[in-house]
Design an enzyme around this catalytic site. Structure first.
Site, PDB file in Angstrom:
ATOM      1  N   PRO A 134       0.943  -1.467  -0.014  1.00  0.00           N
ATOM      2  CA  PRO A 134      -0.022  -0.213   0.178  1.00  0.00           C
ATOM      3  C   PRO A 134       0.767   1.297  -0.161  1.00  0.00           C
ATOM      4  O   PRO A 134       1.915   1.497   0.583  1.00  0.00           O
ATOM      5  CB  PRO A 134      -0.885  -0.152   1.465  1.00  0.00           C
ATOM      6  CG  PRO A 134      -0.098  -1.216   2.089  1.00  0.00           C
ATOM      7  CD  PRO A 134       0.359  -2.169   1.159  1.00  0.00           C
ATOM      8  N   ASN A 135       0.135   2.332  -0.786  1.00  0.00           N
ATOM      9  CA  ASN A 135       0.959   3.491  -0.804  1.00  0.00           C
ATOM     10  C   ASN A 135       2.119   3.536  -1.667  1.00  0.00           C
ATOM     11  O   ASN A 135       2.545   4.813  -2.103  1.00  0.00           O
ATOM     12  CB  ASN A 135       0.972   4.086   0.339  1.00  0.00           C
ATOM     13  CG  ASN A 135      -0.268   4.260   1.282  1.00  0.00           C
ATOM     14  OD1 ASN A 135      -1.205   4.688   0.742  1.00  0.00           O
ATOM     15  ND2 ASN A 135      -0.235   3.640   2.549  1.00  0.00           N
TER      16      ASN A 135
ATOM     17  N   ARG B  72       4.469  11.065  -1.519  1.00  0.00           N
ATOM     18  CA  ARG B  72       5.228  10.780  -0.302  1.00  0.00           C
ATOM     19  C   ARG B  72       6.359  11.367   0.064  1.00  0.00           C
ATOM     20  O   ARG B  72       6.829  12.473  -1.084  1.00  0.00           O
ATOM     21  CB  ARG B  72       5.576   9.188  -0.138  1.00  0.00           C
ATOM     22  CG  ARG B  72       4.108   8.320  -0.245  1.00  0.00           C
ATOM     23  CD  ARG B  72       4.249   7.118  -0.108  1.00  0.00           C
ATOM     24  NE  ARG B  72       4.381   6.718   1.464  1.00  0.00           N
ATOM     25  CZ  ARG B  72       4.402   5.374   1.863  1.00  0.00           C
ATOM     26  NH1 ARG B  72       4.624   4.472   0.809  1.00  0.00           N
ATOM     27  NH2 ARG B  72       4.755   5.249   3.272  1.00  0.00           N
TER      28      ARG B  72
ATOM     29  N   TYR C 151      11.589   8.971   0.427  1.00  0.00           N
ATOM     30  CA  TYR C 151      11.395   7.925  -0.751  1.00  0.00           C
ATOM     31  C   TYR C 151      11.944   8.315  -1.864  1.00  0.00           C
ATOM     32  O   TYR C 151      11.807   7.484  -3.073  1.00  0.00           O
ATOM     33  CB  TYR C 151       9.787   7.592  -0.927  1.00  0.00           C
ATOM     34  CG  TYR C 151       9.083   6.781   0.552  1.00  0.00           C
ATOM     35  CD1 TYR C 151       9.478   5.460   0.558  1.00  0.00           C
ATOM     36  CD2 TYR C 151       8.384   7.544   1.359  1.00  0.00           C
ATOM     37  CE1 TYR C 151       8.981   5.029   1.758  1.00  0.00           C
ATOM     38  CE2 TYR C 151       7.960   6.871   2.408  1.00  0.00           C
ATOM     39  CZ  TYR C 151       8.214   5.663   2.838  1.00  0.00           C
ATOM     40  OH  TYR C 151       7.603   4.794   3.855  1.00  0.00           O
TER      41      TYR C 151
ATOM     42  N   ASN D 231       7.969  -5.591  -1.401  1.00  0.00           N
ATOM     43  CA  ASN D 231       7.811  -4.668  -0.485  1.00  0.00           C
ATOM     44  C   ASN D 231       6.637  -4.393  -0.048  1.00  0.00           C
ATOM     45  O   ASN D 231       5.820  -3.927  -0.565  1.00  0.00           O
ATOM     46  CB  ASN D 231       8.334  -3.237  -1.140  1.00  0.00           C
ATOM     47  CG  ASN D 231       8.454  -2.084  -0.121  1.00  0.00           C
ATOM     48  OD1 ASN D 231       7.922  -2.284   0.980  1.00  0.00           O
ATOM     49  ND2 ASN D 231       9.031  -1.005  -0.658  1.00  0.00           N
TER      50      ASN D 231
ATOM     51  N   ALA E  86       3.594  -0.859   4.376  1.00  0.00           N
ATOM     52  CA  ALA E  86       3.154  -0.775   5.784  1.00  0.00           C
ATOM     53  C   ALA E  86       2.608  -2.329   6.401  1.00  0.00           C
ATOM     54  O   ALA E  86       2.481  -2.526   7.636  1.00  0.00           O
ATOM     55  CB  ALA E  86       1.771   0.170   6.029  1.00  0.00           C
TER      56      ALA E  86
ATOM     57  N   GLU F 240      12.609  -9.781   0.882  1.00  0.00           N
ATOM     58  CA  GLU F 240      11.939  -8.645   1.364  1.00  0.00           C
ATOM     59  C   GLU F 240      12.930  -7.290   1.123  1.00  0.00           C
ATOM     60  O   GLU F 240      13.834  -7.217   1.447  1.00  0.00           O
ATOM     61  CB  GLU F 240      11.677  -8.639   2.896  1.00  0.00           C
ATOM     62  CG  GLU F 240      11.275  -7.622   3.589  1.00  0.00           C
ATOM     63  CD  GLU F 240      11.189  -7.685   5.203  1.00  0.00           C
ATOM     64  OE1 GLU F 240      11.625  -8.704   5.632  1.00  0.00           O
ATOM     65  OE2 GLU F 240      10.461  -6.820   5.824  1.00  0.00           O
TER      66      GLU F 240
ATOM     67  N   HIS G 188      13.014  -2.997   1.196  1.00  0.00           N
ATOM     68  CA  HIS G 188      12.250  -1.567   1.656  1.00  0.00           C
ATOM     69  C   HIS G 188      13.078  -0.537   0.989  1.00  0.00           C
ATOM     70  O   HIS G 188      14.467  -0.563   0.908  1.00  0.00           O
ATOM     71  CB  HIS G 188      12.381  -1.364   3.068  1.00  0.00           C
ATOM     72  CG  HIS G 188      11.543  -2.441   3.930  1.00  0.00           C
ATOM     73  ND1 HIS G 188      10.218  -2.439   3.822  1.00  0.00           N
ATOM     74  CD2 HIS G 188      11.975  -3.632   4.317  1.00  0.00           C
ATOM     75  CE1 HIS G 188       9.523  -3.208   4.575  1.00  0.00           C
ATOM     76  NE2 HIS G 188      10.553  -4.084   4.587  1.00  0.00           N
TER      77      HIS G 188
ATOM     78  N   ARG H 215      13.570   4.544  11.618  1.00  0.00           N
ATOM     79  CA  ARG H 215      12.364   5.497  11.618  1.00  0.00           C
ATOM     80  C   ARG H 215      11.601   5.096  12.840  1.00  0.00           C
ATOM     81  O   ARG H 215      12.136   4.665  13.971  1.00  0.00           O
ATOM     82  CB  ARG H 215      11.644   5.172  10.321  1.00  0.00           C
ATOM     83  CG  ARG H 215      12.338   5.708   9.075  1.00  0.00           C
ATOM     84  CD  ARG H 215      11.587   5.184   7.698  1.00  0.00           C
ATOM     85  NE  ARG H 215      10.559   6.095   7.641  1.00  0.00           N
ATOM     86  CZ  ARG H 215       9.484   5.804   6.581  1.00  0.00           C
ATOM     87  NH1 ARG H 215       9.579   4.896   5.971  1.00  0.00           N
ATOM     88  NH2 ARG H 215       8.404   6.688   6.583  1.00  0.00           N
TER      89      ARG H 215
HETATM   90  C1  DQA Z   1       8.639   1.146   3.325  1.00  0.00           C
HETATM   91  C2  DQA Z   1       8.726   1.254   4.983  1.00  0.00           C
HETATM   92  C3  DQA Z   1       7.449   0.935   5.573  1.00  0.00           C
HETATM   93  O1  DQA Z   1       7.570   1.322   6.928  1.00  0.00           O
HETATM   94  C4  DQA Z   1       6.427   2.135   4.867  1.00  0.00           C
HETATM   95  O2  DQA Z   1       5.107   1.443   5.604  1.00  0.00           O
HETATM   96  C5  DQA Z   1       6.337   1.924   3.372  1.00  0.00           C
HETATM   97  C6  DQA Z   1       7.412   1.687   2.810  1.00  0.00           C
HETATM   98  C7  DQA Z   1      10.023   1.098   2.473  1.00  0.00           C
HETATM   99  O3  DQA Z   1       9.905   0.682   1.391  1.00  0.00           O
HETATM  100  O4  DQA Z   1      10.742   1.918   2.854  1.00  0.00           O
HETATM  101  O5  DQA Z   1       5.297   2.086   3.120  1.00  0.00           O
HETATM  102  O6  DQA Z   1       8.300  -0.493   3.047  1.00  0.00           O
END
Ligand code: DQA
Length: 146
Positions: free
Chosen positions: A12-13, A20, A25, A76, A79, A100, A102, A109
């Site tokens: 998500p997002n 963002r 990011y 990825n 959240a 995994e 990120h 963070r």
């Molecule tokens: C994320 C890190 C997560 O904590 C966050 O909720 C994201 C992006 C990253 O790629 O840094 O949406 O997965």
């Protein structure tokens, strides 16, 4: 193995990276990130099927698809990383590598990001290198598949 398919799943997002915090990011929007990942995959002899969804259901179904077809996964979970036991259970069904990734380093963070319920079943985790986290994951995956 050349041209092995890999599913690159994004939670998500991540589809709205353009909205963002760029200090966390970076400046790539999702279409540009998708192109970057596809090119990185080609560079190491993989074919990336890059998907994004804000829905846990989609991600779980894509993991089922990967488990059935034995397609390696770079994910990825965004959240969902921090609380989705359903995604963890789906990911655990894979008999092929799952990495995994990120973009940011969640450990630098807020505290709620310090827990990943996915890391414990992932082959490995790469975080904190911006879009390069995906490139590094694809390189690692290619080596694992040799
Ligand atoms: C994320 C890190 C997560 O904590 C966050 O909720 C994201 C992006 C990253 O790629 O840094 O949406 O997965």
């Amino acid at each position: 193995m050349k041209n092995t398919k890999v599913l690159v799943l994004n939670g998500p997002n991540l589809g709205r990276l353009d909205l963002r915090d760029t200090s966390i990011y970076g400046n790539l929007d999702f279409p540009a990130l998708k192109l970057f990942i596809e090119k990185c995959a080609v560079d190491v002899g993989l074919v990336a099927d890059v998907r994004q969804s804000d829905s846990e259901v989609d991600i779980i179904q894509w993991l089922h698809e990967a488990a059935e077809a034995k397609i390696p996964v770079v994910i990825n979970p965004a959240a969902f990383t921090h609380y989705s036991y359903a995604i963890r259970d789906a990911a655990e069904m894979l008999s092929v590598p799952l990495i995994e990734v990120h973009i940011s380093n969640p450990l630098r963070r807020e505290e709620f990001r310090h827990t990943s319920v996915i890391s414990g079943i992932a082959t490995g985790t790469i975080a904190g290198f911006g879009p390069d986290s995906y490139r590094l994951a694809l390189i690692a995956l290619k080596d694992l598949l040799k």
